[in-house]
Design a protein around this motif. Structure first.
Motif, mmCIF file in Angstrom:
data_model
loop_
_atom_site.group_PDB
_atom_site.id
_atom_site.type_symbol
_atom_site.label_atom_id
_atom_site.label_comp_id
_atom_site.label_asym_id
_atom_site.label_seq_id
_atom_site.Cartn_x
_atom_site.Cartn_y
_atom_site.Cartn_z
ATOM 1 N N MET A 1 4.454 -5.700 -3.243
ATOM 2 C CA MET A 1 3.355 -4.852 -2.806
ATOM 3 C C MET A 1 2.514 -5.572 -1.754
ATOM 4 S SD MET A 1 1.942 -1.835 -3.296
ATOM 5 C CE MET A 1 2.470 -1.294 -4.922
ATOM 6 N N GLU B 1 -1.874 4.264 1.868
ATOM 7 C CA GLU B 1 -1.531 4.471 0.465
ATOM 8 C C GLU B 1 -0.622 5.682 0.254
ATOM 9 O OE1 GLU B 1 -5.150 4.200 -1.860
ATOM 10 O OE2 GLU B 1 -4.952 1.996 -1.851
ATOM 11 N N SER B 2 -0.144 6.263 1.369
ATOM 12 C CA SER B 2 0.852 7.332 1.261
ATOM 13 C C SER B 2 2.251 6.765 1.048
ATOM 14 C CB SER B 2 0.842 8.198 2.531
ATOM 15 O OG SER B 2 1.337 7.471 3.651
ATOM 16 N N VAL B 3 2.378 5.432 1.162
ATOM 17 C CA VAL B 3 3.671 4.782 0.926
ATOM 18 C C VAL B 3 3.560 3.912 -0.315
ATOM 19 C CG1 VAL B 3 4.358 4.845 3.349
ATOM 20 C CG2 VAL B 3 3.075 2.888 2.499
ATOM 21 N N ASP B 4 4.698 3.597 -0.906
ATOM 22 C CA ASP B 4 4.715 2.923 -2.208
ATOM 23 C C ASP B 4 4.497 1.414 -2.149
ATOM 24 O OD1 ASP B 4 5.208 5.361 -3.409
ATOM 25 O OD2 ASP B 4 7.392 5.092 -3.383
ATOM 26 N N ASP B 5 4.668 0.800 -0.970
ATOM 27 C CA ASP B 5 4.631 -0.660 -0.912
ATOM 28 C C ASP B 5 3.331 -1.230 -0.351
ATOM 29 O OD1 ASP B 5 5.315 0.448 1.569
ATOM 30 O OD2 ASP B 5 6.330 -1.379 2.229
ATOM 31 N N VAL C 1 -1.074 -1.249 -0.758
ATOM 32 C CA VAL C 1 -2.262 -0.874 -1.505
ATOM 33 C C VAL C 1 -3.485 -1.473 -0.817
ATOM 34 C CG1 VAL C 1 -2.072 -2.861 -3.061
ATOM 35 C CG2 VAL C 1 -3.390 -0.854 -3.766
#
Length: 221
Positions: free
Chosen positions: A1, A22-26, A28
């Protein structure tokens, strides 16, 4: 992350950037700050992988924040965000230790890619940014005093540094030298270590400031 901090005095900009990242998973966002001093404290506390820092803010601008982070949070890579496409900002930001320079009008996918590139350990130097660096050095010629550690580079590492200074990507360098991209990455890693540099941005600046290359010339000085 990938952990990211946002430092910008415009709440709408921070909200928009957070939403995109934060629209992607990797990725934050671990901290948001409205000015330089607050951003500096948050980054020193959270130690994110990447900090997106506005160039113009009250109390402390992005250049000063970047310079202080180079000492207080050296593991955090800074990408300067700005609406202004001015040569002085590019040069000052990279000299202060920034790993990238990004215009706020960059499309969402470009912003996400930029964070990933910088977090991976590379520098965000697009051809347009490299051209502005070269133009800036053309107006202020390097003293040509050299850098003692340049003598420790192998011929191939020197070739790679010259190509980097011209704005070539790893893939383009691999094509020029008829080697794999992995080989180029290895050469880049070695020359960074020998020259005491953190990333590509610093390598390009050193190449010009040391007089190794001059604007409009890709041959050794």
């Amino acid at each position: 992350m990938i952990r990211v901090a946002l430092v910008d005095d415009d709440h709408l900009v921070r909200s928009g950037v957070r939403l995109i990242l934060e629209s992607v998973d990797d990725i934050v966002v671990v901290a948001e700050s409205p000015d330089g001093p607050a951003g500096l404290r948050a980054i020193e506390r959270e130690r994110p992988d990447v900090a997106l820092v506005d160039i113009r803010m009250p109390r402390m601008d992005g250049i000063e924040v970047t310079g202080r982070l180079a000492t207080s949070a050296p593991s955090t890579r800074v990408v300067i965000l700005t609406t202004f496409e001015r040569d002085a900002y590019v040069v000052d930001a990279i000299r202060a230790g920034a790993s990238g320079f990004l215009l706020k009008r960059t499309p969402p996918e470009g912003l996400i890619d930029a964070v990933r590139v910088v977090a991976s350990g590379d520098a965000l130097l697009s051809p347009s940014v490299t051209r502005r660096l070269i133009q800036a050095f053309a107006r202020t010629p390097a003293p040509g005093a050299g850098h003692p550690a340049l003598a420790t580079l192998t011929d191939r590492e020197r070739e790679v540094l010259l190509a980097m200074a011209s704005g070539a990507s790893n893939g383009e360098i691999a094509g020029r030298l008829y080697v794999s991209e992995e080989t180029v990455r290895t050469h880049v890693k070695h020359l960074h270590r020998k020259l005491g540099l953190r990333d590509r941005a610093q390598a390009v600046v050193l190449a010009y400031e040391s007089g190794l290359v001059t604007p409009g010339d890709s041959r050794p000085a």
